[in-house]
Design an enzyme around this catalytic site. Structure first.
Site, mmCIF file in Angstrom:
data_model
loop_
_atom_site.group_PDB
_atom_site.id
_atom_site.type_symbol
_atom_site.label_atom_id
_atom_site.label_comp_id
_atom_site.label_asym_id
_atom_site.label_seq_id
_atom_site.Cartn_x
_atom_site.Cartn_y
_atom_site.Cartn_z
ATOM 1 N N ASP A 36 0.829 -1.206 0.000
ATOM 2 C CA ASP A 36 0.000 0.000 0.000
ATOM 3 C C ASP A 36 0.862 1.255 0.000
ATOM 4 O OD1 ASP A 36 0.724 -0.740 2.726
ATOM 5 O OD2 ASP A 36 -0.533 0.930 3.376
ATOM 6 N N GLU B 283 0.221 -1.105 5.651
ATOM 7 C CA GLU B 283 1.289 -0.717 6.574
ATOM 8 C C GLU B 283 1.144 0.737 6.973
ATOM 9 O OE1 GLU B 283 5.292 0.989 7.610
ATOM 10 O OE2 GLU B 283 3.945 1.477 5.954
#
Length: 483
Positions: free
Chosen positions: A78, A145
């Site tokens: 991400d 994350e």
């Protein structure tokens, strides 16, 4: 042709550009996770995709390395997806528009996602190659994350055999990261009471700030748009006595771990108050703030936009006062510097997001500290202050720090390889930000971790850039370490 087709190493930048065509902001990772699974299937590689959309891909050892210990390579899929206010794009559905001058790569009007797309690109290039020598690879790509290490919390690492992990989530070439701060996300949820109010609506906006990663950039003490907007509301309401001002909404920031560059409040004033009086009041506090930030963040700008006349749902006077006083009362920024590592922030927090929804205003903070007791104490302080305003606290995504390992064999090996390649020692560093090594270390006993990465700038902002030459050198170094 792709924008990066002429860059070397071709395989790395090919996969980096492919990733950029798949929207992959935090919490929008289904497509990128499925892309990784397809990559593995197309190459007959063993893989695992879990319910959190984490992906583990296993790469067979090359000839001559079959008896070597596996190595874990790790990054996250991400990115912090932000765009310029005047750039029309839906980052949940539209691809990034990459640009390069041959030395750096950036994305038009948006963040780039070099954090951590370059890790994914490195891993895919290694798994795709039949000429780069390496032991068995266990490639772990986690989800979300940037919003609290959700994927790292959820992932089952029991299938992994390796106990040496190279995390590729750092942003400075030639630095071996060996420890990092722990952190948590703190929410203050303030209930508000609404009333109908007639008058003229204005938007008051803070913009033009530098922004950046709330871990690595917090030491620079850039302006925080959310905090500054709270200060504006306090000044206009109390110090300068603009009568009959009511708050309709206050919203700013995109992520708790990004220093906010934009924040906007919509207010209503009575028709008897002239536009000139509103402008003058905001201009006065703007002059003060510009003086304070003249060196640290000189681009700061306050904008007042007159809107329509009508009747609006507004915060009542007490609710409005609680909002800006809570913003100003809760701490923000550096709280303590490390006594053992010169120049390292020990404890900090960042008011990354303010959002108005229905009858609640929520303040969202990223809290960090390399000392767990200091982190806990700061969270308790936030809870106490929040309670005094009648607001509710919530703490989520608390993750451990990553302590320095004095007996790291992986560090010794990577230092030795670096010296042979470049004739100098790499920098051994600690970081006031979170990487997933701490969580992985809790799950795999005896895990030996190092974090590396190429040069990046402006991560988590639309000024994000990735160095082409540094990316190439870092990949060459990673390959040599594996060899």
């Amino acid at each position: 042709m792709g924008a990066l087709d002429n860059l070397e190493p071709k395989s790395v930048f090919h996969f980096f550009e492919e990733i950029s065509q798949i929207p992959h902001g935090s919490n929008n990772v289904q497509a990128i996770s499925d892309y990784l699974v397809k990559f593995a299937k197309d190459r007959n590689l063993e893989y695992i995709q879990d319910e959190a959309r984490n992906v583990i891909i296993f790469g067979n050892a090359t000839k001559g390395y079959e008896d070597k210990e596996p190595v874990i390579l790790q990054g996250h899929m991400d990115m912090v997806a932000v765009h310029d206010a005047d750039y029309d794009i839906d980052m949940t559905t539209e691809p990034l528009k990459l640009e390069t001058d041959g030395k750096k790569i950036w994305a038009k009007g948006t963040s780039l996602g070099g954090d951590d797309g370059i890790a994914v690109a490195y891993c895919l290039a290694l798994l795709d190659s039949d000429t780069i020598p390496h032991p068995r690879l266990e490639v772990v790509i986690t989800t979300n994350e940037e919003t609290g290490m959700d994927g790292a919390f959820a992932i089952d690492l029991s299938p992994l055999k390796g106990r040496k992990l190279i995390n590729i989530d750092s942003e400075t070439e030639g630095v071996l990261l060996t420890s990092c701060a722990g952190g948590a996300r703190f929410y203050a949820r303030l209930p508000i009471t609404k009333v109908h109010r007639s008058g003229i609506a204005y938007d008051i906006e803070v913009s033009g700030l530098h922004g950046g990663h709330s871990g690595t950039e917090i030491i620079k003490e850039y302006g925080n748009a959310n905090v500054l907007l709270g200060r504006i509301l306090a000044y206009v309401s109390e110090q300068n006595c603009v009568s009959c001002l009511s708050l309709v909404s206050i919203d700013g920031g995109v992520a708790d771990n990004a220093i906010p560059v934009n924040s906007k409040a919509t207010v209503v004033v009575s028709e008897e108050v002239s536009e000139e009086e509103v402008l003058r009041s905001v201009s006065e506090i703007e002059g003060v703030v510009k003086g304070e930030l003249s060196v640290k963040d000189p681009g700061v700008k306050f904008t007042v936009t007159k809107k329509n006349k009508g009747t609006f749902d507004c915060f009542d006077a007490e609710s409005m006062k609680k909002v800006y006083r809570l913003i100003m009362s809760l701490p923000n920024g550096i709280q303590a510097m490390s006594a053992s590592v010169p120049g390292l922030v020990e404890t900090s927090l960042n008011l990354g997001v303010v959002v108005t929804k229905d009858t609640t205003v929520t303040l969202e903070y990223a809290v960090r500290s390399s000392v767990d007791s200091s982190k806990d104490n700061l969270l308790k302080r936030l809870e106490y202050i929040t309670a005094e305003f009648g607001a509710r606290s919530e703490i989520t995504s608390s993750y451990p720090g990553w302590p320095f390992n004095p007996d790291s064999k992986l560090r010794e090996h990577m230092v030795e390889v670096f010296e042979k390649m470049y004739g100098r020692k790499p920098q051994i560093s600690a970081l006031h930000a979170g990487v997933e090594c701490g969580l992985f270390g809790k799950k795999l006993e005896g895990l030996d971790c190092i974090s590396i990465g190429p040069d990046m700038e402006g991560v988590h902002t639309t000024a994000e850039k990735l160095s082409v030459e540094s990316s190439a050198r870092t990949f060459e170094y990673l390959c040599e370490v594996l060899k």
